[in-house]
Design a protein around this motif. Structure first.
Motif, PDB file in Angstrom:
ATOM      1  N   PRO A  55       0.809  -1.220   0.000  1.00 20.20           N
ATOM      2  CA  PRO A  55       0.000   0.000   0.000  1.00 20.20           C
ATOM      3  C   PRO A  55       0.846   1.276   0.000  1.00 20.20           C
ATOM      4  N   ALA A  56       1.922   1.300   0.794  1.00 18.92           N
ATOM      5  CA  ALA A  56       2.765   2.489   0.865  1.00 18.92           C
ATOM      6  C   ALA A  56       3.503   2.730  -0.443  1.00 18.92           C
ATOM      7  N   ARG A  57       4.057   1.678  -1.038  1.00 19.46           N
ATOM      8  CA  ARG A  57       4.797   1.843  -2.285  1.00 19.46           C
ATOM      9  C   ARG A  57       3.863   2.218  -3.440  1.00 19.46           C
ATOM     10  N   THR A  58       2.644   1.720  -3.405  1.00 13.68           N
ATOM     11  CA  THR A  58       1.668   2.128  -4.419  1.00 13.68           C
ATOM     12  C   THR A  58       1.333   3.605  -4.254  1.00 13.68           C
ATOM     13  N   SER A  59       1.306   4.089  -3.016  1.00 16.75           N
ATOM     14  CA  SER A  59       1.084   5.518  -2.781  1.00 16.75           C
ATOM     15  C   SER A  59       2.234   6.348  -3.332  1.00 16.75           C
ATOM     16  N   LEU A  60       3.468   5.876  -3.169  1.00 21.23           N
ATOM     17  CA  LEU A  60       4.610   6.597  -3.726  1.00 21.23           C
ATOM     18  C   LEU A  60       4.477   6.700  -5.245  1.00 21.23           C
ATOM     19  N   LEU A  61       4.109   5.607  -5.880  1.00 18.21           N
ATOM     20  CA  LEU A  61       4.054   5.572  -7.342  1.00 18.21           C
ATOM     21  C   LEU A  61       2.862   6.324  -7.912  1.00 18.21           C
ATOM     22  N   THR A  62       1.754   6.381  -7.179  1.00 18.55           N
ATOM     23  CA  THR A  62       0.524   6.975  -7.722  1.00 18.55           C
ATOM     24  C   THR A  62       0.165   8.318  -7.111  1.00 18.55           C
ATOM     25  N   GLY A  63       0.782   8.691  -5.976  1.00 20.33           N
ATOM     26  CA  GLY A  63       0.397   9.930  -5.304  1.00 20.33           C
ATOM     27  C   GLY A  63      -0.981   9.854  -4.693  1.00 20.33           C
ATOM     28  N   ARG A  64      -1.453   8.637  -4.368  1.00 22.70           N
ATOM     29  CA  ARG A  64      -2.805   8.439  -3.879  1.00 22.70           C
ATOM     30  C   ARG A  64      -2.777   7.610  -2.600  1.00 22.70           C
ATOM     31  N   VAL A 323       4.596  16.090   5.998  1.00 24.07           N
ATOM     32  CA  VAL A 323       4.567  15.634   4.611  1.00 24.07           C
ATOM     33  C   VAL A 323       4.350  14.126   4.590  1.00 24.07           C
ATOM     34  N   SER A 324       4.202  13.581   3.372  1.00 22.79           N
ATOM     35  CA  SER A 324       3.808  12.176   3.244  1.00 22.79           C
ATOM     36  C   SER A 324       4.476  11.530   2.045  1.00 22.79           C
ATOM     37  N   ILE A 325       4.509  10.216   2.068  1.00 21.71           N
ATOM     38  CA  ILE A 325       4.996   9.452   0.923  1.00 21.71           C
ATOM     39  C   ILE A 325       4.143   9.708  -0.317  1.00 21.71           C
ATOM     40  N   VAL A 326       2.889  10.107  -0.151  1.00 22.22           N
ATOM     41  CA  VAL A 326       2.045  10.404  -1.315  1.00 22.22           C
ATOM     42  C   VAL A 326       2.484  11.674  -2.028  1.00 22.22           C
ATOM     43  N   ASP A 327       3.365  12.452  -1.409  1.00 25.88           N
ATOM     44  CA  ASP A 327       3.832  13.700  -2.016  1.00 25.88           C
ATOM     45  C   ASP A 327       4.971  13.476  -3.007  1.00 25.88           C
ATOM     46  N   VAL A 328       5.499  12.257  -3.103  1.00 27.37           N
ATOM     47  CA  VAL A 328       6.658  12.015  -3.966  1.00 27.37           C
ATOM     48  C   VAL A 328       6.312  12.233  -5.433  1.00 27.37           C
ATOM     49  N   LEU A 329       5.236  11.609  -5.925  1.00 25.64           N
ATOM     50  CA  LEU A 329       4.892  11.733  -7.341  1.00 25.64           C
ATOM     51  C   LEU A 329       4.661  13.187  -7.754  1.00 25.64           C
ATOM     52  N   GLY A 346      -1.569  13.677  -3.353  1.00 27.75           N
ATOM     53  CA  GLY A 346      -0.426  14.298  -2.708  1.00 27.75           C
ATOM     54  C   GLY A 346      -0.190  15.705  -3.200  1.00 27.75           C
ATOM     55  N   ARG A 347       0.746  16.367  -2.549  1.00 31.39           N
ATOM     56  CA  ARG A 347       1.054  17.768  -2.856  1.00 31.39           C
ATOM     57  C   ARG A 347       2.499  17.872  -3.312  1.00 31.39           C
ATOM     58  N   SER A 348       2.765  18.739  -4.277  1.00 27.88           N
ATOM     59  CA  SER A 348       4.145  18.973  -4.681  1.00 27.88           C
ATOM     60  C   SER A 348       4.889  19.703  -3.569  1.00 27.88           C
ATOM     61  N   LEU A 349       6.063  19.186  -3.243  1.00 28.27           N
ATOM     62  CA  LEU A 349       6.929  19.826  -2.261  1.00 28.27           C
ATOM     63  C   LEU A 349       8.006  20.669  -2.935  1.00 28.27           C
ATOM     64  N   ALA A 350       7.921  20.823  -4.267  1.00 28.00           N
ATOM     65  CA  ALA A 350       8.971  21.538  -4.991  1.00 28.00           C
ATOM     66  C   ALA A 350       9.210  22.950  -4.439  1.00 28.00           C
ATOM     67  N   PRO A 351       8.169  23.732  -4.159  1.00 27.13           N
ATOM     68  CA  PRO A 351       8.451  25.059  -3.588  1.00 27.13           C
ATOM     69  C   PRO A 351       9.148  24.983  -2.234  1.00 27.13           C
TER      70      PRO A 351
END
Length: 488
Positions: A55-64, A323-329, A346-351
């Motif tokens: 579940p966690a790795r799927t969140s990293l890949l999908t942002g969900r 922040v969260s693993i869902v923010d990676v994508l 997830g949210r972009s952490l770029a800024p």
């Protein structure tokens, strides 16, 4: 830089508990990795989406979150639901895609330019007779704690073999294109074993003290007690080895760190053109509450993760945002200049990585999930499992302790957890880091409890799925910052 986009390197450990490296206030278990993260941005208050691998790795890949991507247990990766995942985004941006290590995810070898694996916790591709012998020994350890040094050299260990594959991928990558390399270590996940010199590097009497042992089980939810009884019935007296467990765990971290150092040294100047993400998929109890591994509830020991980013355009700083693993994508999508796909939560952490201010409303809270669905079992239930009640083997991610639904939200120092039965827990993480004193009915927390309930409802609305895309176009704010007020 030979191209206009940075290379991307993801260094992921499996089941790494926060607080076990010097950068997190613990022993000096990962000096090279800590030094790498100090070159960029560290997020000490990062969370996983769910304390289970797939579940966690799927969140990293999908942002969900799992309730949206639908992968809520380790056996259902193939059912991931999303519009475009991280590999789709990077492929569209002309990245070459490379993987080495433990997958536990919906993409397969066919989705990468090079794929070295699969490695799991009891072995991987066997290129020598020594690899085969080590893997057999690892399998026979049955996810237990080794009380003697592993009788095989470091070159047989999975992290060494995985970095061998990662180095081959770097050498094979087309220099005219940016590369994405995901290096996924199965450790420090159980079985807990290391060879010398790592076995003796952190003596058992020097390991970090645990916050609480099995004496507190009656103060926790029933899932913790059910799991403890299951393991005690299979491995009587297992908790007596918690210091050896932590010593091995720290040794495993140092072994991983040495292999990360080998990869970084091989990258050389290429590292200057590479955005590096360092994180884990979830934590480990490592003896907390008299338990090993994971499998019960949403304590911070399981849902908090190490998370840092460094590389071109990333400021050297420590951020306090949640922040969260869902923010990676979404973060990587923005860094490489593509749009954030529909359905991403997830949210972009770029800024933030660039040192910009972040709206407090957007980053002052975080949410995570637990549960396979249906309704929760009860403490006295003993239903059929996917493994027998007899014998030593067990899976902490079972039908009972993972049953039903559980959701959490953390804001400031307070954490609220609720489940499908209506049971609720409220903890002050600063005063009670072991999460032993439930303040849900305390008069002094009534106002805070009501505010957290409202915040949890906001999160439940936020993670309602936007997919499938239809005729009506939703409003999508910049960076997917849904609670940031866009008005001047």
């Amino acid at each position: 830089m030979p191209h206009d986009r940075p290379n991307i390197l993801v260094l992921m450990t499996d089941q790494q508990r926060i607080g076990f490296t010097a950068a997190q206030g613990g022993p000096d278990a990962m000096p090279r990795t800590d030094a790498l993260v100090r070159r960029g941005t560290r997020f000490p208050r990062a969370y996983t989406s769910a304390p289970a691998c797939v579940p966690a790795r799927t969140s990293l890949l999908t942002g969900r979150f799992p309730s949206a991507h639908r992968v809520r247990q380790n056996s259902t990766a193939q059912h991931a639901l999303y519009s475009r995942d991280l590999l789709d985004v990077l492929r569209e941006a002309d990245y070459s895609l490379h993987f080495s290590g433990k997958p536990h995810m919906h993409p397969g070898p066919q989705d990468f330019d090079t794929f070295h694996g699969p490695f799991m916790h009891d072995g991987g591709p066997q290129e020598t007779a020594e690899h085969a012998a080590f893997d057999s020994w690892l399998h026979d350890l049955d996810h237990a704690v080794a009380h003697e040094p592993t009788p095989f050299p470091v070159a047989s260990q999975l992290p060494h073999r995985i970095v061998d594959g990662a180095i081959d991928a770097v050498d094979a990558a087309d220099p005219a294109r940016p590369f994405f390399l995901w290096v996924s270590f199965p450790e420090p996940h159980n079985p807990y074993q290391v060879p010398e010199p790592y076995f003796s590097l952190f003596p058992p009497d020097s390991v970090p003290e645990r916050t609480a042992g099995p004496e507190v089980l009656d103060r926790l939810g029933w899932r913790f007690r059910w799991l403890h009884r299951l393991i005690e019935g299979k491995r009587p007296g297992f908790d007596a080895e918690w210091r050896r467990l932590r010593a091995n765990y720290l040794g495993m971290l140092r072994l991983i760190d040495d292999q990360i150092a080998r990869l970084l040294d091989h990258l050389g100047d290429t590292l200057e053109d590479t955005v590096v993400l360092v994180l884990s998929d979830h934590g480990d109890l490592v003896g907390e509450y008299g338990l090993q591994r994971k499998g019960a509830g949403l304590p911070d020991s399981l849902v908090r993760i190490p998370f840092g980013v460094c590389g071109p355009g990333v400021d050297r700083q420590e951020r306090e945002e949640l922040v969260s693993i869902v923010d990676v994508l979404p973060t990587l999508a923005e860094l490489v200049g593509t749009g954030i796909p529909p359905g991403v939560q997830g949210r972009s952490l770029a800024p933030l990585l660039a040192g910009d201010d972040a709206p407090a409303e957007e980053f002052s809270s975080m949410y995570a999930e637990h549960g396979y669905g249906g309704v929760s079992y009860h403490e006295e239930d003993r239903p059929p499992l996917h493994f027998p009640y007899e014998g030593r083997s067990f899976d902490e991610l079972n039908s009972v302790t993972q049953s039903g639904e559980m959701r959490m939200v953390v804001e400031g120092d307070l954490k609220l957890i609720v489940d499908d039965t209506g049971e609720a827990f409220l903890y002050d993480l600063r005063e009670d880091p072991a999460e032993l004193t439930n303040l849900i009915d305390a008069p002094q927390t009534a106002e805070a409890r009501d505010a957290l309930n409202r915040r949890l409802v906001q999160w439940l609305l936020r993670v309602a799925d936007d997919l499938p895309v239809g005729a009506y176009r939703p409003s999508t704010p910049a960076h997917n910052w849904r609670w940031a007020d866009p008005r001047p």
